[in-house]
Design a protein around this motif. Sequence first.
Motif, PDB file in Angstrom:
ATOM      1  N   LEU A  67     -34.671   7.945 -34.420  1.00 61.19           N
ATOM      2  CA  LEU A  67     -34.151   8.486 -35.671  1.00 61.19           C
ATOM      3  C   LEU A  67     -33.877   9.975 -35.583  1.00 61.19           C
ATOM      4  N   SER A  68     -34.625  10.657 -34.707  1.00 57.11           N
ATOM      5  CA  SER A  68     -34.454  12.097 -34.562  1.00 57.11           C
ATOM      6  C   SER A  68     -34.429  12.463 -33.088  1.00 57.11           C
ATOM      7  N   GLY A  69     -33.910  13.656 -32.806  1.00 56.66           N
ATOM      8  CA  GLY A  69     -33.884  14.137 -31.434  1.00 56.66           C
ATOM      9  C   GLY A  69     -33.913  15.644 -31.382  1.00 56.66           C
ATOM     10  N   HIS A  70     -34.509  16.189 -30.327  1.00 60.37           N
ATOM     11  CA  HIS A  70     -34.506  17.629 -30.073  1.00 60.37           C
ATOM     12  C   HIS A  70     -33.295  17.986 -29.230  1.00 60.37           C
ATOM     13  N   PHE A  71     -32.524  18.940 -29.709  1.00 62.12           N
ATOM     14  CA  PHE A  71     -31.344  19.427 -29.003  1.00 62.12           C
ATOM     15  C   PHE A  71     -31.449  20.938 -28.876  1.00 62.12           C
ATOM     16  N   ASP A  72     -31.196  21.451 -27.681  1.00 64.34           N
ATOM     17  CA  ASP A  72     -31.255  22.893 -27.483  1.00 64.34           C
ATOM     18  C   ASP A  72     -30.286  23.597 -28.423  1.00 64.34           C
ATOM     19  N   LEU A  73     -30.715  24.710 -28.979  1.00 69.59           N
ATOM     20  CA  LEU A  73     -29.851  25.472 -29.876  1.00 69.59           C
ATOM     21  C   LEU A  73     -28.562  25.880 -29.176  1.00 69.59           C
ATOM     22  N   GLU A  74     -28.652  26.182 -27.890  1.00 63.88           N
ATOM     23  CA  GLU A  74     -27.450  26.548 -27.147  1.00 63.88           C
ATOM     24  C   GLU A  74     -26.414  25.436 -27.194  1.00 63.88           C
ATOM     25  N   MET A  75     -26.833  24.185 -27.023  1.00 64.54           N
ATOM     26  CA  MET A  75     -25.902  23.065 -27.110  1.00 64.54           C
ATOM     27  C   MET A  75     -25.337  22.927 -28.520  1.00 64.54           C
ATOM     28  N   LEU A  76     -26.209  23.059 -29.507  1.00 66.30           N
ATOM     29  CA  LEU A  76     -25.771  22.871 -30.888  1.00 66.30           C
ATOM     30  C   LEU A  76     -24.741  23.912 -31.309  1.00 66.30           C
ATOM     31  N   GLU A  77     -24.834  25.110 -30.734  1.00 65.73           N
ATOM     32  CA  GLU A  77     -23.882  26.156 -31.080  1.00 65.73           C
ATOM     33  C   GLU A  77     -22.634  26.110 -30.208  1.00 65.73           C
ATOM     34  N   ALA A  78     -22.812  25.855 -28.912  1.00 69.38           N
ATOM     35  CA  ALA A  78     -21.680  25.927 -27.981  1.00 69.38           C
ATOM     36  C   ALA A  78     -20.983  24.588 -27.801  1.00 69.38           C
ATOM     37  N   GLU A  79     -21.722  23.485 -27.942  1.00 69.36           N
ATOM     38  CA  GLU A  79     -21.156  22.151 -27.731  1.00 69.36           C
ATOM     39  C   GLU A  79     -21.572  21.205 -28.864  1.00 69.36           C
ATOM     40  N   PRO A  80     -21.266  21.556 -30.083  1.00 68.34           N
ATOM     41  CA  PRO A  80     -21.726  20.707 -31.190  1.00 68.34           C
ATOM     42  C   PRO A  80     -21.171  19.293 -31.134  1.00 68.34           C
ATOM     43  N   ASP A  81     -19.938  19.144 -30.676  1.00 69.27           N
ATOM     44  CA  ASP A  81     -19.362  17.801 -30.624  1.00 69.27           C
ATOM     45  C   ASP A  81     -20.106  16.911 -29.640  1.00 69.27           C
ATOM     46  N   ARG A  82     -20.573  17.498 -28.548  1.00 70.47           N
ATOM     47  CA  ARG A  82     -21.354  16.723 -27.581  1.00 70.47           C
ATOM     48  C   ARG A  82     -22.667  16.262 -28.187  1.00 70.47           C
ATOM     49  N   ALA A  83     -23.329  17.154 -28.907  1.00 71.21           N
ATOM     50  CA  ALA A  83     -24.581  16.789 -29.551  1.00 71.21           C
ATOM     51  C   ALA A  83     -24.361  15.719 -30.622  1.00 71.21           C
ATOM     52  N   ILE A  84     -23.317  15.881 -31.415  1.00 68.74           N
ATOM     53  CA  ILE A  84     -23.020  14.906 -32.459  1.00 68.74           C
ATOM     54  C   ILE A  84     -22.709  13.538 -31.855  1.00 68.74           C
ATOM     55  N   ALA A  85     -21.939  13.531 -30.783  1.00 68.68           N
ATOM     56  CA  ALA A  85     -21.597  12.268 -30.126  1.00 68.68           C
ATOM     57  C   ALA A  85     -22.850  11.574 -29.607  1.00 68.68           C
ATOM     58  N   ALA A  86     -23.755  12.341 -28.988  1.00 68.13           N
ATOM     59  CA  ALA A  86     -24.990  11.747 -28.478  1.00 68.13           C
ATOM     60  C   ALA A  86     -25.826  11.188 -29.619  1.00 68.13           C
ATOM     61  N   ALA A  87     -25.935  11.945 -30.698  1.00 68.43           N
ATOM     62  CA  ALA A  87     -26.726  11.484 -31.836  1.00 68.43           C
ATOM     63  C   ALA A  87     -26.154  10.189 -32.409  1.00 68.43           C
ATOM     64  N   ARG A  88     -24.857  10.099 -32.483  1.00 70.73           N
ATOM     65  CA  ARG A  88     -24.236   8.896 -33.029  1.00 70.73           C
ATOM     66  C   ARG A  88     -24.452   7.691 -32.123  1.00 70.73           C
ATOM     67  N   VAL A  89     -24.315   7.879 -30.833  1.00 67.20           N
ATOM     68  CA  VAL A  89     -24.552   6.776 -29.901  1.00 67.20           C
ATOM     69  C   VAL A  89     -25.976   6.250 -30.031  1.00 67.20           C
ATOM     70  N   LEU A  90     -26.895   7.165 -30.216  1.00 61.99           N
ATOM     71  CA  LEU A  90     -28.306   6.801 -30.273  1.00 61.99           C
ATOM     72  C   LEU A  90     -28.761   6.356 -31.664  1.00 61.99           C
ATOM     73  N   GLY A  91     -27.877   6.415 -32.640  1.00 59.54           N
ATOM     74  CA  GLY A  91     -28.231   5.992 -33.982  1.00 59.54           C
ATOM     75  C   GLY A  91     -29.127   6.964 -34.715  1.00 59.54           C
ATOM     76  N   MET A  92     -29.065   8.232 -34.355  1.00 64.61           N
ATOM     77  CA  MET A  92     -29.913   9.241 -34.984  1.00 64.61           C
ATOM     78  C   MET A  92     -29.435   9.596 -36.382  1.00 64.61           C
ATOM     79  N   GLU A  93     -30.382  10.043 -37.194  1.00 64.24           N
ATOM     80  CA  GLU A  93     -30.091  10.579 -38.514  1.00 64.24           C
ATOM     81  C   GLU A  93     -30.446  12.060 -38.614  1.00 64.24           C
TER      82      GLU A  93
END
Length: 260
Positions: A67-93
């Motif tokens: 339901l949740s995941g830890h993502f490095d702030l660097e990824m969230l700022e520089a590669e938000p689409d990658r983080a969002i895609a991973a969260a969606r694949v994994l079914g995260m909220e």
Amino acid sequence: MTVKGSKMSLDHVLSFQLYTSRDGGPLEAQLAALAALGVTNVEPYGDLYADPAALRAQLDAAGLTALSGHFDLEMLEAEPDRAIAAARVLGMEIVIAPWLEPEDRPADAAGWQALGARLAAVHARLAAAGLAFGWHNHDFEFTALPDGSFPIEHLMAAGDFGLELDVAWVRRAGQDPLEWIGRYADRLLAFHVKDVAPEGENLDEDGWAVVGQGIVDWPAAWARLGATGARVAMLEHDEPKDWLDFAAKSSAAVRQLAAA
């Protein structure tokens, strides 16, 4: 901003932060062992996002969710689409930013306010994608600044993003977790369940303990947390000698807390 749920039920929220078992061998075996303990959910981090589809397949095979995941702030700022895609694949909220290196930690209120603004921008991007966002604390956010204020206060005042509260780190900072749970009750997305060993004990495990065997008043904290919007109770130990023994004993302790 928050992901609301009913009062905690272990059928939905007993979870495990996979950083705890980072040296524990093949992930597939770890997930199976956790499922056998009655854990229903895990929290991935870091390198586990290298192949989100493969991770999702392993979770599905073990009957677990993330339901949740830890993502490095660097990824969230520089590669938000990658983080969002991973969260969606994994079914995260819920997406959580978990850490700042010591050299990146601000030294004053203005610096923490600026960091809070950055987190608010990340929150806006994730909210647009239908994901909740929160910060995960350690002890440094609860160590007073020269002006007497606390970093966590500046972070949380900067936006309406959430908080994944690590109760034991608050205690380790010398603060009363109950006070801070009360202050941010409406901002809590999840919380980490861990314990602090009595002073001088468990030095080979960096001073951490099995839940219920340390100095955190978990019965009081659990009761207070149960009245918040937090959905996920996350077992974690930063330096366990035996991660599975920790998981087994701590999951049993949490079940006793929930039954009380």
